[in-house]
Each structure stands twice: as C-alpha cells, then as structure tokens.
Design an enzyme around this catalytic site. Structure first.
Site, PDB file in Angstrom:
ATOM      1  N   LYS A 102       0.832  -1.217   0.000  1.00  0.00           N
ATOM      2  CA  LYS A 102       0.000   0.000   0.000  1.00  0.00           C
ATOM      3  C   LYS A 102       0.863   1.263   0.000  1.00  0.00           C
ATOM      4  O   LYS A 102       0.663   2.171  -0.795  1.00  0.00           O
ATOM      5  CB  LYS A 102      -0.936   0.013   1.234  1.00  0.00           C
ATOM      6  CG  LYS A 102      -1.884  -1.176   1.285  1.00  0.00           C
ATOM      7  CD  LYS A 102      -2.809  -1.117   2.481  1.00  0.00           C
ATOM      8  CE  LYS A 102      -2.095  -1.209   3.826  1.00  0.00           C
ATOM      9  NZ  LYS A 102      -1.360  -2.481   4.054  1.00  0.00           N
ATOM     10  N   ARG A 119      -9.724  -0.118   8.799  1.00  0.00           N
ATOM     11  CA  ARG A 119      -9.143  -1.432   9.073  1.00  0.00           C
ATOM     12  C   ARG A 119     -10.133  -2.368   9.735  1.00  0.00           C
ATOM     13  O   ARG A 119      -9.785  -3.498  10.067  1.00  0.00           O
ATOM     14  CB  ARG A 119      -7.947  -1.258   9.998  1.00  0.00           C
ATOM     15  CG  ARG A 119      -6.600  -1.505   9.310  1.00  0.00           C
ATOM     16  CD  ARG A 119      -5.559  -1.246  10.340  1.00  0.00           C
ATOM     17  NE  ARG A 119      -4.286  -1.826  10.121  1.00  0.00           N
ATOM     18  CZ  ARG A 119      -3.256  -1.193   9.569  1.00  0.00           C
ATOM     19  NH1 ARG A 119      -3.402   0.003   9.075  1.00  0.00           N
ATOM     20  NH2 ARG A 119      -2.094  -1.778   9.511  1.00  0.00           N
ATOM     21  N   ARG A 167      11.510  -5.586   5.296  1.00  0.00           N
ATOM     22  CA  ARG A 167      11.213  -4.193   4.952  1.00  0.00           C
ATOM     23  C   ARG A 167      12.127  -3.248   5.730  1.00  0.00           C
ATOM     24  O   ARG A 167      12.410  -3.443   6.904  1.00  0.00           O
ATOM     25  CB  ARG A 167       9.753  -3.859   5.294  1.00  0.00           C
ATOM     26  CG  ARG A 167       9.464  -2.354   5.200  1.00  0.00           C
ATOM     27  CD  ARG A 167       7.997  -2.063   5.114  1.00  0.00           C
ATOM     28  NE  ARG A 167       7.294  -2.402   6.326  1.00  0.00           N
ATOM     29  CZ  ARG A 167       5.962  -2.267   6.473  1.00  0.00           C
ATOM     30  NH1 ARG A 167       5.234  -1.801   5.468  1.00  0.00           N
ATOM     31  NH2 ARG A 167       5.388  -2.598   7.598  1.00  0.00           N
ATOM     32  N   ARG A 182      11.331  -0.980  11.063  1.00  0.00           N
ATOM     33  CA  ARG A 182      10.244  -0.637  11.983  1.00  0.00           C
ATOM     34  C   ARG A 182      10.219  -1.617  13.147  1.00  0.00           C
ATOM     35  O   ARG A 182      10.409  -2.818  12.956  1.00  0.00           O
ATOM     36  CB  ARG A 182       8.905  -0.694  11.240  1.00  0.00           C
ATOM     37  CG  ARG A 182       8.494   0.630  10.653  1.00  0.00           C
ATOM     38  CD  ARG A 182       7.287   0.523   9.765  1.00  0.00           C
ATOM     39  NE  ARG A 182       6.146  -0.163  10.360  1.00  0.00           N
ATOM     40  CZ  ARG A 182       4.951  -0.219   9.788  1.00  0.00           C
ATOM     41  NH1 ARG A 182       4.750   0.376   8.619  1.00  0.00           N
ATOM     42  NH2 ARG A 182       3.956  -0.855  10.353  1.00  0.00           N
ATOM     43  N   ARG A 187      -0.057  -9.170  13.454  1.00  0.00           N
ATOM     44  CA  ARG A 187      -0.711  -8.205  12.550  1.00  0.00           C
ATOM     45  C   ARG A 187      -1.444  -8.924  11.421  1.00  0.00           C
ATOM     46  O   ARG A 187      -2.504  -8.489  10.986  1.00  0.00           O
ATOM     47  CB  ARG A 187       0.335  -7.229  11.993  1.00  0.00           C
ATOM     48  CG  ARG A 187       0.787  -6.226  13.063  1.00  0.00           C
ATOM     49  CD  ARG A 187       2.125  -5.596  12.746  1.00  0.00           C
ATOM     50  NE  ARG A 187       2.150  -4.849  11.527  1.00  0.00           N
ATOM     51  CZ  ARG A 187       3.242  -4.664  10.787  1.00  0.00           C
ATOM     52  NH1 ARG A 187       4.399  -5.187  11.153  1.00  0.00           N
ATOM     53  NH2 ARG A 187       3.185  -3.952   9.697  1.00  0.00           N
TER      54      ARG A 187
HETATM   55  P1  ADP Z   1       2.227  -1.872   3.223  1.00  0.00           P
HETATM   56  O1  ADP Z   1       2.250  -0.367   3.155  1.00  0.00           O
HETATM   57  O2  ADP Z   1       1.041  -2.464   2.509  1.00  0.00           O
HETATM   58  O3  ADP Z   1       2.390  -2.420   4.610  1.00  0.00           O
HETATM   59  P2  ADP Z   1       4.811  -1.644   1.847  1.00  0.00           P
HETATM   60  O4  ADP Z   1       4.458  -0.794   0.672  1.00  0.00           O
HETATM   61  O5  ADP Z   1       5.562  -0.991   2.945  1.00  0.00           O
HETATM   62  O6  ADP Z   1       3.498  -2.389   2.415  1.00  0.00           O
HETATM   63  O7  ADP Z   1       5.631  -2.907   1.306  1.00  0.00           O
HETATM   64  C1  ADP Z   1       6.102  -3.912   2.205  1.00  0.00           C
HETATM   65  C2  ADP Z   1       7.443  -4.457   1.699  1.00  0.00           C
HETATM   66  O8  ADP Z   1       7.259  -5.153   0.488  1.00  0.00           O
HETATM   67  C3  ADP Z   1       8.493  -3.359   1.429  1.00  0.00           C
HETATM   68  O9  ADP Z   1       9.765  -3.871   1.774  1.00  0.00           O
HETATM   69  C4  ADP Z   1       8.365  -3.137  -0.091  1.00  0.00           C
HETATM   70  O10 ADP Z   1       9.590  -2.683  -0.648  1.00  0.00           O
HETATM   71  C5  ADP Z   1       7.992  -4.537  -0.589  1.00  0.00           C
HETATM   72  N1  ADP Z   1       7.082  -4.553  -1.749  1.00  0.00           N
HETATM   73  C6  ADP Z   1       6.053  -3.704  -1.995  1.00  0.00           C
HETATM   74  N2  ADP Z   1       5.429  -4.041  -3.147  1.00  0.00           N
HETATM   75  C7  ADP Z   1       6.064  -5.140  -3.619  1.00  0.00           C
HETATM   76  C8  ADP Z   1       5.882  -5.969  -4.776  1.00  0.00           C
HETATM   77  N3  ADP Z   1       4.908  -5.752  -5.665  1.00  0.00           N
HETATM   78  N4  ADP Z   1       6.719  -7.015  -4.943  1.00  0.00           N
HETATM   79  C9  ADP Z   1       7.706  -7.266  -4.037  1.00  0.00           C
HETATM   80  N5  ADP Z   1       7.944  -6.518  -2.935  1.00  0.00           N
HETATM   81  C10 ADP Z   1       7.121  -5.467  -2.717  1.00  0.00           C
HETATM   82  P1  AMP Z   2       0.708   0.397   9.280  1.00  0.00           P
HETATM   83  O1  AMP Z   2       1.761   1.450   9.154  1.00  0.00           O
HETATM   84  O2  AMP Z   2      -0.506   0.668   8.427  1.00  0.00           O
HETATM   85  O3  AMP Z   2       1.259  -1.002   9.083  1.00  0.00           O
HETATM   86  O4  AMP Z   2       0.177   0.464  10.792  1.00  0.00           O
HETATM   87  C1  AMP Z   2       1.030   0.229  11.892  1.00  0.00           C
HETATM   88  C2  AMP Z   2       0.204   0.073  13.151  1.00  0.00           C
HETATM   89  O5  AMP Z   2      -0.509   1.294  13.435  1.00  0.00           O
HETATM   90  C3  AMP Z   2      -0.887  -1.009  13.103  1.00  0.00           C
HETATM   91  O6  AMP Z   2      -0.399  -2.305  13.395  1.00  0.00           O
HETATM   92  C4  AMP Z   2      -1.858  -0.508  14.173  1.00  0.00           C
HETATM   93  O7  AMP Z   2      -1.388  -0.786  15.485  1.00  0.00           O
HETATM   94  C5  AMP Z   2      -1.802   1.014  13.976  1.00  0.00           C
HETATM   95  N1  AMP Z   2      -2.816   1.458  12.987  1.00  0.00           N
HETATM   96  C6  AMP Z   2      -2.605   1.987  11.756  1.00  0.00           C
HETATM   97  N2  AMP Z   2      -3.756   2.263  11.142  1.00  0.00           N
HETATM   98  C7  AMP Z   2      -4.748   1.884  11.998  1.00  0.00           C
HETATM   99  C8  AMP Z   2      -6.173   1.882  11.939  1.00  0.00           C
HETATM  100  N3  AMP Z   2      -6.832   2.314  10.857  1.00  0.00           N
HETATM  101  N4  AMP Z   2      -6.844   1.429  13.021  1.00  0.00           N
HETATM  102  C9  AMP Z   2      -6.213   1.006  14.113  1.00  0.00           C
HETATM  103  N5  AMP Z   2      -4.881   0.938  14.232  1.00  0.00           N
HETATM  104  C10 AMP Z   2      -4.142   1.380  13.182  1.00  0.00           C
END
Ligand code: ADP
Ligand code: AMP
Length: 209
Positions: A13, A88, A122, A152, A163
């Site tokens: 995302k 969510r 990541r 992170r 998660r």
């Molecule tokens: P989200 O925001 O949904 O939690 P991220 O965009 O941070 O996910 O992506 C999670 C990990 O996967 C990061 O290390 C990113 O570089 C990698 N990633 C994202 N999209 C792809 C893809 N299409 N193929 C492989 N790796 C990806």
């Molecule tokens: P994310 O960066 O989207 O992976 O979110 C990291 C963490 O923030 C999650 O595991 C939750 O603990 C909190 N969080 C983010 N968005 C929400 C949401 N919409 N509702 C509740 N908790 C959230």
C-alpha cells in the site's frame, strides 16, 4: 478522487501510495505514519498508540477515527485524497461513510504466506517513510531524501504474525463490504512493483473518464 488502498500489512500500500501521489497529485494519508509521527514527537496520541502498535493490535477506533476525521477537514484534502491503512475494520468503514463518499477502493491482493518475508525484510526511511526491501536495497540513507533507513519496531516475526491475524479477522471482511457497495477494484499485488502500479493506473484512469 477519493480512494482507499486496502490490503494486508506488506501488500504494498505505501509503495503504491507514493507512486499514486506523484502521478495524480493527491494527498497520501497513512494512519500508521500519523501514529509513528506522534510517537516520535511523544504526543498523548503517540503514547496511547504505542501500546497497541507494539503488540500488533489495532489502536482503538475512537482514537483512530478522530484523527482521520480531523485530517480530512484540512484544505489539502479538498481535491481528493488516498487513505492507506484506514479503514481497518467495519466500524471504521461505517464511520468513513458518514464523512464522505469514496470513489474507489483499490484492494492489493497478495498471498498472505509471502508477507512474512516482505515485512521482516522491509526497511523504511525514518524521515519520508519510503519503503525499501533488504533484497534490493542495503543502504543506510534514503536515496530520495537522505534520511536514515531503519527497520520498523513492529516488523519482527512475532509482531508481523499478530498483525496478519488481525488483518484476517478484522480487515479482510472489508473486501466484501466494499464489493457490495460496487466500489471495489482488485489488483494483483504479487506482480512486480511497476506492474502493480500499471494495474492501479488502469483503475484510477478509468475513474476519471
Ligand atoms: P504496506 O504499506 O502495505 O504495509 P509496503 O508498501 O511498505 O506495504 O511494502 C512492504 C514491503 O514489500 C516493502 O519492503 C516493499 O519494498 C515490498 N514490496 C512492496 N510491493 C512489492 C511488490 N509488488 N513485490 C515485491 N515486494 C514489494
Ligand atoms: P501500518 O503502518 O498501516 O502497518 O500500521 C502500523 C500500526 O498502526 C498497526 O499495526 C496498528 O497498530 C496502527 N494502525 C494503523 N492504522 C490503523 C487503523 N486504521 N486502526 C487502528 N490501528 C491502526
């Protein structure tokens, strides 16, 4: 254009959101980023959220919904916005419905069993939030802004496991919720990043017509 990016943690995302913001000039609102910023600044919201984020649980809806409602009132959201990580659960989606009409929900569809490797590998820029992966990027400084690239705290195996369970139980039901409302668009998140973006563009360009 008012859109929601839906998908499991690690679906891509944030990665797609950066590209969408660049291409379409719409604001990227990530509730996770807002919580992490508050945490860094030691605000009351940040302190409250920390306990939940550390355990891989959702921050309570009353805190999260309030933050989103306030953010959407800001001027930069007038022309549209993209929500990443919100809603969510069903309660959050119902609250969002009361605030505005969403044009499209882009669901980034991935195999959940591939996400552990994506998330534990990541790395993110502590300044601009850009996502990287150790398999393709080993640097310590962000190529985009020069910020520190870190892991992170919630990207450990144990917290990722929690998660992903929260996703399956509370967030995945939103796919049906939005399908019933006729605004759900699926893209294949298992493809390479640029190919996923091509699919996303196909959806968003279709909306503009
Ligand atoms: P989200 O925001 O949904 O939690 P991220 O965009 O941070 O996910 O992506 C999670 C990990 O996967 C990061 O290390 C990113 O570089 C990698 N990633 C994202 N999209 C792809 C893809 N299409 N193929 C492989 N790796 C990806
Ligand atoms: P994310 O960066 O989207 O992976 O979110 C990291 C963490 O923030 C999650 O595991 C939750 O603990 C909190 N969080 C983010 N968005 C929400 C949401 N919409 N509702 C509740 N908790 C959230």
């Amino acid at each position: 254009m008012k859109i929601v990016l839906l998908g499991a943690p690690g679906a891509g995302k944030g990665t797609q959101a950066t590209k969408i913001a660049e291409q379409y000039g719409i604001v990227h609102i990530s509730t996770g980023d807002i919580f992490r910023k508050n945490l860094k600044e030691g605000t009351p919201v940040g302190l409250k959220a920390k306990a939940y984020i550390d355990k891989g649980q959702l921050v309570p809806d009353e805190v999260t919904c309030e933050i989103v409602a306030e953010r959407l009132k800001e001027k930069d959201c007038e022309k549209g916005f993209m929500l990443d990580g919100f809603p969510r659960n069903i309660n959050q989606a119902e609250m969002l419905e009361k605030l505005c009409k969403i044009d499209a929900v882009v669901n980034i569809d991935v195999d959940l069993d591939k996400l552990m490797a994506r998330l534990t590998g990541r790395r993110v820029c502590a300044s601009c939030g850009e996502s990287y992966h150790v398999s393709t990027f080993e640097g310590k400084k962000c190529p985009k802004c020069g910020g520190d690239v870190i892991q992170r705290a919630d990207d450990t195996e144990e917290t990722v496991g929690k998660r992903l369970r929260v996703y399956t139980e509370q967030t995945a039901p939103l796919i049906d919720f939005y399908k019933k409302r006729g605004v759900l668009y699926n893209v294949d998140g298992m493809k390479a990043i640029d190919e996923v973006f091509d699919e996303v563009k196909g959806v968003l360009d279709g909306l503009k017509k």
